[in-house]
Design a protein around this motif. Structure first.
Motif, mmCIF file in Angstrom:
data_model
loop_
_atom_site.group_PDB
_atom_site.id
_atom_site.type_symbol
_atom_site.label_atom_id
_atom_site.label_comp_id
_atom_site.label_asym_id
_atom_site.label_seq_id
_atom_site.Cartn_x
_atom_site.Cartn_y
_atom_site.Cartn_z
ATOM 1 N N UNK A 158 0.844 -1.191 0.000
ATOM 2 C CA UNK A 158 0.000 0.000 0.000
ATOM 3 C C UNK A 158 0.875 1.234 0.000
ATOM 4 N N UNK A 159 0.420 2.247 0.733
ATOM 5 C CA UNK A 159 1.168 3.502 0.772
ATOM 6 C C UNK A 159 2.444 3.393 1.593
ATOM 7 N N UNK A 160 2.466 2.449 2.535
ATOM 8 C CA UNK A 160 3.603 2.324 3.458
ATOM 9 C C UNK A 160 4.394 1.054 3.137
ATOM 10 N N UNK A 161 5.709 1.153 2.987
ATOM 11 C CA UNK A 161 6.507 -0.053 2.750
ATOM 12 C C UNK A 161 6.596 -0.915 4.006
ATOM 13 N N UNK A 162 6.717 -2.203 3.800
ATOM 14 C CA UNK A 162 6.894 -3.139 4.914
ATOM 15 C C UNK A 162 8.230 -3.858 4.746
ATOM 16 N N UNK A 163 8.903 -4.052 5.874
ATOM 17 C CA UNK A 163 10.186 -4.757 5.870
ATOM 18 C C UNK A 163 10.087 -5.878 6.891
#
Length: 240
Positions: free
Chosen positions: A106-111
């Motif tokens: 989505x709008x926010x990256x995930x790590x």
């Protein structure tokens, strides 16, 4: 005064002596009394060193190549993904830094920090990491570049994520090391500090232009360090 018969015997004596000496030399040419006549002594040659047994030389960590490029480890990674081989893929993970998967659902990256690939599921439909086998490009070899190309979304097609050049490229991980994703990323399985440390270790990047996926590698610590997979960036450069 010697008789004629005695004189004949004396004249033959030197010849008889010579014949006896010649016979002795023929019988024992090397001074060995038990050596048959007409044969010579053959000295034993040093035993030839046995060829190394590849099976015996195999070790648990022999899967990792010791080359100066990422070509060897990339072949292992590609083969493990296509063959769904978790054992080989786990061996490519650095035990200290782990494997980090970068996504942007989505709008926010995930790590996500991954210690065991079998336990990881992608943000995309909850698929495993082995679902990448359907997205990998088939390239006979990596093309080495001094600088990896950036994406241009005006060039995006179904077969190209937005790159002027198409193919599988290997280059320095300079751009990725300078990427600051941590202030606005959701991090799981580890901390942002750990992720930054792993990011700073990356040396080489493999880029596949059809998807824009990037695979980042580093050398393990110590002399004779082997290549390890540190980051997989599954973000599509021109995704909405």
């Amino acid at each position: 005064m010697l008789s004629r018969h005695a004189m004949r015997l004396l004249s033959w004596l030197p010849c008889a002596t010579a014949l006896l000496l010649a016979a002795c030399d023929t019988k024992n040419p090397n001074g060995m009394p038990d050596q048959p006549a007409g044969q010579s002594v053959v000295q034993a040659r040093p035993a030839t060193a046995p060829k190394p047994d590849s099976a015996a030389a195999h070790t648990e960590n022999a899967v990792m190549p010791a080359d100066t490029s990422v070509a060897g480890v990339w072949l292992l990674l590609e083969g493990a993904l296509r063959g769904h081989d978790a054992q080989v893929l786990n061996q490519l993970i650095d035990p200290e830094f782990g494997l980090w998967i970068l996504e942007q659902p989505g709008a926010v990256p995930t790590v996500t920090r991954v210690a065991e690939v079998g336990a990881f599921h992608r943000a995309h439909q909850g698929q495993t990491l082995f679902s990448l086998d359907k997205q990998l490009m088939t390239c006979p070899q990596l093309q080495v570049l001094k600088l990896l190309p950036g994406a241009d979304c005006a060039l995006q097609t179904k077969q190209n994520a937005g790159f002027a050049q198409q193919g599988c490229f290997s280059g320095p991980a300079t751009a990725f090391r300078g990427l600051d994703i941590w202030p606005h990323a959701t991090v799981t399985g580890g901390t942002a500090a750990q992720g930054k440390a792993a990011q700073g270790r990356t040396v080489r990047t493999v880029l596949q232009t059809r998807t824009g996926f990037r695979f980042h590698f580093a050398k393990s610590a110590g002399a004779g360090g082997r290549w390890k997979l540190i980051f997989i960036d599954l973000r599509e450069p021109c995704s909405a």
